[in-house]
Each structure stands twice: as structure tokens, then as C-alpha cells.
Design a protein around this motif. Structure first.
Motif, PDB file in Angstrom:
ATOM      1  N   LYS A 114      39.949  10.749  41.058  1.00  0.00           N
ATOM      2  CA  LYS A 114      39.584  11.715  42.093  1.00  0.00           C
ATOM      3  C   LYS A 114      39.117  12.991  41.401  1.00  0.00           C
ATOM      4  O   LYS A 114      39.885  13.648  40.697  1.00  0.00           O
ATOM      5  CB  LYS A 114      40.795  11.990  42.984  1.00  0.00           C
ATOM      6  CG  LYS A 114      40.528  12.975  44.094  1.00  0.00           C
ATOM      7  CD  LYS A 114      41.767  13.111  44.968  1.00  0.00           C
ATOM      8  CE  LYS A 114      41.730  14.139  46.022  1.00  0.00           C
ATOM      9  NZ  LYS A 114      40.573  14.621  46.603  1.00  0.00           N
TER      10      LYS A 114
ATOM     11  N   TYR B  89      31.882  12.841  44.211  1.00  0.00           N
ATOM     12  CA  TYR B  89      33.295  12.507  44.410  1.00  0.00           C
ATOM     13  C   TYR B  89      33.441  11.030  44.767  1.00  0.00           C
ATOM     14  O   TYR B  89      34.302  10.326  44.236  1.00  0.00           O
ATOM     15  CB  TYR B  89      33.907  13.356  45.526  1.00  0.00           C
ATOM     16  CG  TYR B  89      33.929  14.841  45.288  1.00  0.00           C
ATOM     17  CD1 TYR B  89      33.908  15.391  44.001  1.00  0.00           C
ATOM     18  CD2 TYR B  89      33.988  15.716  46.351  1.00  0.00           C
ATOM     19  CE1 TYR B  89      33.935  16.759  43.805  1.00  0.00           C
ATOM     20  CE2 TYR B  89      34.028  17.089  46.167  1.00  0.00           C
ATOM     21  CZ  TYR B  89      33.997  17.600  44.894  1.00  0.00           C
ATOM     22  OH  TYR B  89      34.038  18.960  44.701  1.00  0.00           O
TER      23      TYR B  89
ATOM     24  N   GLU C 272      37.812  16.814  41.486  1.00  0.00           N
ATOM     25  CA  GLU C 272      38.049  17.967  42.348  1.00  0.00           C
ATOM     26  C   GLU C 272      37.472  19.225  41.703  1.00  0.00           C
ATOM     27  O   GLU C 272      37.752  19.516  40.539  1.00  0.00           O
ATOM     28  CB  GLU C 272      39.568  18.116  42.525  1.00  0.00           C
ATOM     29  CG  GLU C 272      40.012  19.252  43.371  1.00  0.00           C
ATOM     30  CD  GLU C 272      41.528  19.273  43.470  1.00  0.00           C
ATOM     31  OE1 GLU C 272      42.138  20.180  42.881  1.00  0.00           O
ATOM     32  OE2 GLU C 272      42.079  18.374  44.119  1.00  0.00           O
TER      33      GLU C 272
END
Length: 149
Positions: free
Chosen positions: A76, A66, A78
């Protein structure tokens, strides 16, 4: 010992703090320069370039991946779903939205897919492959990583 034979040292994550850039130069290299140099094989070569890049870092936990995605300006990352042999990630960021909205170049995420496959290979100690799916309507990239075990 020849420089080509020397064992490469891993790059420490903390060393990335020394790098500062705005990203436009990177995008020009990524979407204009590299495809011209790499030609028709650019998608495949970018995937393996991403895998090779991941080998340069000591990745010990998912949070390291990450961190690297954000530090590289990729967005980002996820984790949204995990099964025994498959992990699904979404890549979100204003930069991703801008890349997908661009009419000047065709956004692709092969380098990110290769990086993610190799990084998870390091964490899981098993072969991994990654495919990406781009949903331009909602400005989202989904990575599916499948492992051998």
C-alpha cells in the motif's frame, strides 16, 4: 510492419483483474532469478525495468498508482509529504514486513522506485527521479521522488 516496430498498446488497468497469483513465484524470480541473470547491474536494471513497466499503463491520477502498487503485490503506497518539487511516499503492507524480515534474500525496492518515478513523470509531465530508503527497524520503505519542475 515488423513486430519490433509496432506501436505498443497501453495495458488497461481492468486487464489486471485477469491475473491471479500467490506471490512466492514472483519473489523467487525477483530476488534470485533476476539478480543472477542481471549480475552486478541488477539494481540499475531493475530501476529501469520499473520505469519501462510504468510506460505500459495509462496512468491518469495518483489513485491509479496506488491501485497498481497493490495489484502488483508491492504493498500500500501512501503519500505522506508533498513539496513543490518533491513527494514522499511510504510503502506499507504485511508483504513488505515479510520481505524486510527475510534472512533468505536481500529485499530491495528498485523496481518500485523506477515505476513510481515514471508514473509521476506521466502525471506531472516533467522528469522525475526516485530514491528509496529502507528502515528495517520499523519495516517501512520511504520513496522520495524529485521532479525537474
Amino acid at each position: 510492419m515488423s513486430p519490433l516496430i509496432q506501436k505498443q498498446e497501453l495495458i488497461q488497468l481492468s486487464q489486471l483483474e485477469e491475473l491471479h497469483t500467490t506471490g512466492a513465484g514472483y519473489d523467487i524470480l525477483r530476488y534470485i532469478g533476476l539478480p543472477e541473470i542481471l549480475g552486478a547491474e541488477s539494481h540499475t536494471l531493475l530501476y529501469f525495468m520499473g520505469r519501462n513497466l510504468a510506460r505500459k499503463f495509462q496512468i491518469e491520477q495518483l489513485e491509479d498508482i496506488y491501485y497498481l502498487f497493490e495489484k502488483f503485490g508491492w504493498g500500500k503506497l501512501e503519500l505522506v509529504k508533498e513539496k513543490k518539487r518533491e513527494m514522499t511516499f511510504h510503502l506499507l503492507a504485511d508483504a513488505v514486513v515479510r520481505r524486510l524480515s527475510s534472512t533468505s534474500f536481500q529485499a530491495e525496492f528498485r523496481m518500485e522506485a523506477g515505476f513510481l518515478a515514471e508514473a509521476l513523470h506521466q502525471l506531472k509531465d516533467t522528469e522525475c527521479e526516485c530514491i528509496e530508503e529502507i528502515n528495517k527497524k520499523i519495516h517501512q520503505v520511504e520513496f522520495s521522488v524529485v521532479s525537474a519542475k
